[in-house]
Design a protein around this motif. Structure first.
Motif, PDB file in Angstrom:
ATOM      1  N   ALA A  14       0.842  -1.196   0.000  1.00 34.25           N
ATOM      2  CA  ALA A  14       0.000   0.000   0.000  1.00 34.25           C
ATOM      3  C   ALA A  14       0.878   1.248   0.000  1.00 34.25           C
ATOM      4  CB  ALA A  14      -0.919  -0.002   1.208  1.00 34.25           C
ATOM      5  N   ILE A  15       0.833   2.027  -1.086  1.00 32.96           N
ATOM      6  CA  ILE A  15       1.576   3.285  -1.168  1.00 32.96           C
ATOM      7  C   ILE A  15       0.773   4.398  -0.500  1.00 32.96           C
ATOM      8  CG2 ILE A  15       2.744   4.899  -2.707  1.00 32.96           C
ATOM      9  CD1 ILE A  15       3.833   2.023  -2.774  1.00 32.96           C
ATOM     10  N   LEU A  16      -0.500   4.441  -0.802  1.00 31.74           N
ATOM     11  CA  LEU A  16      -1.442   5.353  -0.147  1.00 31.74           C
ATOM     12  C   LEU A  16      -2.577   4.507   0.403  1.00 31.74           C
ATOM     13  CD1 LEU A  16      -1.672   8.027  -2.998  1.00 31.74           C
ATOM     14  CD2 LEU A  16      -0.335   8.244  -0.904  1.00 31.74           C
ATOM     15  N   GLU A  17      -2.986   4.787   1.624  1.00 31.25           N
ATOM     16  CA  GLU A  17      -4.047   3.995   2.237  1.00 31.25           C
ATOM     17  C   GLU A  17      -5.003   4.917   2.990  1.00 31.25           C
ATOM     18  OE1 GLU A  17      -4.370  -0.282   4.456  1.00 31.25           O
ATOM     19  OE2 GLU A  17      -2.801   1.081   5.159  1.00 31.25           O
ATOM     20  N   ASP A  18      -6.226   4.982   2.479  1.00 35.21           N
ATOM     21  CA  ASP A  18      -7.248   5.835   3.084  1.00 35.21           C
ATOM     22  C   ASP A  18      -6.711   7.252   3.289  1.00 35.21           C
ATOM     23  OD1 ASP A  18      -9.859   6.150   3.966  1.00 35.21           O
ATOM     24  OD2 ASP A  18      -9.320   5.807   6.062  1.00 35.21           O
ATOM     25  N   PHE A  31       5.636  18.891  -2.298  1.00 35.48           N
ATOM     26  CA  PHE A  31       5.593  17.599  -1.622  1.00 35.48           C
ATOM     27  C   PHE A  31       7.024  17.270  -1.210  1.00 35.48           C
ATOM     28  CE2 PHE A  31       1.762  15.993  -4.344  1.00 35.48           C
ATOM     29  CZ  PHE A  31       0.931  16.879  -3.680  1.00 35.48           C
ATOM     30  N   PHE A  32       7.260  17.194   0.086  1.00 33.38           N
ATOM     31  CA  PHE A  32       8.613  16.999   0.605  1.00 33.38           C
ATOM     32  C   PHE A  32       8.627  15.739   1.471  1.00 33.38           C
ATOM     33  CE2 PHE A  32      12.343  17.832   3.208  1.00 33.38           C
ATOM     34  CZ  PHE A  32      13.219  18.406   2.307  1.00 33.38           C
ATOM     35  N   ALA A  33       9.474  14.781   1.088  1.00 35.95           N
ATOM     36  CA  ALA A  33       9.531  13.515   1.817  1.00 35.95           C
ATOM     37  C   ALA A  33      10.721  12.714   1.311  1.00 35.95           C
ATOM     38  CB  ALA A  33       8.237  12.717   1.617  1.00 35.95           C
ATOM     39  N   PRO A  34      11.165  11.722   2.076  1.00 33.04           N
ATOM     40  CA  PRO A  34      12.251  10.852   1.607  1.00 33.04           C
ATOM     41  C   PRO A  34      11.874  10.111   0.328  1.00 33.04           C
ATOM     42  CG  PRO A  34      11.876  10.570   3.964  1.00 33.04           C
ATOM     43  CD  PRO A  34      10.739  11.399   3.450  1.00 33.04           C
ATOM     44  N   SER A  35      12.875   9.678  -0.420  1.00 28.31           N
ATOM     45  CA  SER A  35      12.637   8.893  -1.634  1.00 28.31           C
ATOM     46  C   SER A  35      11.855   7.629  -1.289  1.00 28.31           C
ATOM     47  CB  SER A  35      13.964   8.509  -2.285  1.00 28.31           C
ATOM     48  OG  SER A  35      14.668   9.654  -2.716  1.00 28.31           O
ATOM     49  N   GLY A  36      10.969   7.253  -2.203  1.00 26.55           N
ATOM     50  CA  GLY A  36      10.205   6.025  -2.020  1.00 26.55           C
ATOM     51  C   GLY A  36       8.981   6.163  -1.145  1.00 26.55           C
ATOM     52  N   THR A  37       8.671   7.382  -0.722  1.00 26.50           N
ATOM     53  CA  THR A  37       7.524   7.574   0.169  1.00 26.50           C
ATOM     54  C   THR A  37       6.197   7.475  -0.573  1.00 26.50           C
ATOM     55  OG1 THR A  37       8.880   9.035   1.540  1.00 26.50           O
ATOM     56  CG2 THR A  37       6.512   9.133   1.874  1.00 26.50           C
ATOM     57  N   GLY A  38       6.183   7.940  -1.827  1.00 26.08           N
ATOM     58  CA  GLY A  38       4.946   7.886  -2.613  1.00 26.08           C
ATOM     59  C   GLY A  38       4.566   9.192  -3.268  1.00 26.08           C
ATOM     60  N   CYS A 191       4.996  18.073   4.287  1.00 27.43           N
ATOM     61  CA  CYS A 191       6.002  17.076   4.636  1.00 27.43           C
ATOM     62  C   CYS A 191       5.304  15.746   4.908  1.00 27.43           C
ATOM     63  CB  CYS A 191       6.787  17.511   5.866  1.00 27.43           C
ATOM     64  SG  CYS A 191       7.680  19.060   5.645  1.00 27.43           S
ATOM     65  N   PHE A 192       5.740  14.710   4.176  1.00 29.93           N
ATOM     66  CA  PHE A 192       5.123  13.396   4.300  1.00 29.93           C
ATOM     67  C   PHE A 192       6.092  12.396   4.914  1.00 29.93           C
ATOM     68  CE2 PHE A 192       2.892  15.310   0.618  1.00 29.93           C
ATOM     69  CZ  PHE A 192       1.582  15.206   1.057  1.00 29.93           C
ATOM     70  N   GLU A 193       5.534  11.324   5.421  1.00 29.31           N
ATOM     71  CA  GLU A 193       6.315  10.179   5.866  1.00 29.31           C
ATOM     72  C   GLU A 193       5.518   8.926   5.514  1.00 29.31           C
ATOM     73  OE1 GLU A 193       6.780  10.669  10.055  1.00 29.31           O
ATOM     74  OE2 GLU A 193       4.640  10.454  10.502  1.00 29.31           O
ATOM     75  N   GLY A 194       6.126   7.789   5.672  1.00 31.98           N
ATOM     76  CA  GLY A 194       5.411   6.549   5.350  1.00 31.98           C
ATOM     77  C   GLY A 194       6.390   5.450   5.006  1.00 31.98           C
ATOM     78  N   GLN A 195       5.915   4.300   4.601  1.00 34.52           N
ATOM     79  CA  GLN A 195       4.686   3.959   3.934  1.00 34.52           C
ATOM     80  C   GLN A 195       3.744   3.203   4.863  1.00 34.52           C
ATOM     81  OE1 GLN A 195       6.493   1.749   0.752  1.00 34.52           O
ATOM     82  NE2 GLN A 195       6.214   3.392  -0.701  1.00 34.52           N
ATOM     83  N   PRO A 196       2.426   3.252   4.485  1.00 35.84           N
ATOM     84  CA  PRO A 196       1.800   4.111   3.475  1.00 35.84           C
ATOM     85  C   PRO A 196       2.073   5.593   3.770  1.00 35.84           C
ATOM     86  CG  PRO A 196       0.238   2.489   4.323  1.00 35.84           C
ATOM     87  CD  PRO A 196       1.415   2.465   5.228  1.00 35.84           C
ATOM     88  N   MET A 197       2.034   6.395   2.730  1.00 33.91           N
ATOM     89  CA  MET A 197       2.356   7.803   2.878  1.00 33.91           C
ATOM     90  C   MET A 197       1.274   8.528   3.683  1.00 33.91           C
ATOM     91  SD  MET A 197       3.526  10.547  -0.044  1.00 33.91           S
ATOM     92  CE  MET A 197       1.932  11.130  -0.607  1.00 33.91           C
TER      93      MET A 197
END
Length: 206
Positions: A14-18, A31-38, A191-197
């Protein structure tokens, strides 16, 4: 615009979940986040290049999308001018020359992509996307996936000013891993984190 309960999966991952988010209708949103976040996945879903398993996106109906991909995607057999002109109607062909000049590529219009440096190819790809967007002014969303990648500081500043001028009154999504570029160019930084993002925090430009 609103993203409601979006779920996107690669096989069992799941890359994005709900995933839900409410965004302004104008401005440059980073959109700012580590690589592979989504982040790239979200851009692709927003413009319809990738399907979601569930959820809805409101506010982008009937919009045109001008996408600067991570890869330049220039056609090797076409000149730089023709690569830009490929997305233009006849009445807009002069934009190819105008935008290439604005991005420091005057004199290279008849060159082929393999004759350009990586940074020059990047700017040609940016010129193509923004020339397409100009045709649909007032109804375009810009999707910029690391548009400044590989550019030196001076050139990046020139390109950021170009982007700022050309996206007035438009909605623009901008992905970068450079905090200073995000601060300079963006009206809002997510700023995002994840996964899911998931959303970690929202920063506003001062």
């Amino acid at each position: 615009m609103k993203i409601k309960n979006l779920t996107v999966c690669y096989e069992q991952l799941a890359i994005l979940e709900d995933f839900s988010l409410e965004l302004p209708d104008q401005g440059i949103i980073c959109f700012f986040a580590p690589s592979g976040t989504g982040k790239t996945t979200l851009l692709r879903v927003l413009c319809g290049l990738m399907p979601a398993q569930s959820g809805t996106i409101e506010g982008l109906e009937e919009k045109k999308f001008a996408f600067v991909f991570q890869e330049d995607r220039l056609i090797p057999s076409l000149s730089v001018r023709d690569n830009v002109g490929l997305v233009l109607g006849k009445e807009y062909q002069a934009l190819a020359q105008e935008y290439l000049g604005a991005l420091g590529l005057s004199g290279w219009e008849d060159s082929f992509p393999d004759e350009l440096s990586g940074g020059m190819q990047r700017r040609a790809a940016i010129a193509r996307a923004f020339a397409y967007g100009k045709q649909h002014e007032g109804n375009v969303v810009y999707l910029l996936d690391e548009p400044l990648k590989g550019l030196d500081e001076k050139t990046a500043e020139q390109v950021m000013e170009f982007i700022r001028q050309k996206t007035k009154d438009s909605l623009t999504f901008f992905i970068t891993h450079d905090k200073e570029q995000a601060r300079i160019l963006s009206n809002q930084i997510l700023c995002f984190e994840g996964q899911p993002m998931k959303l970690k925090e929202i920063l506003y430009r001062k």
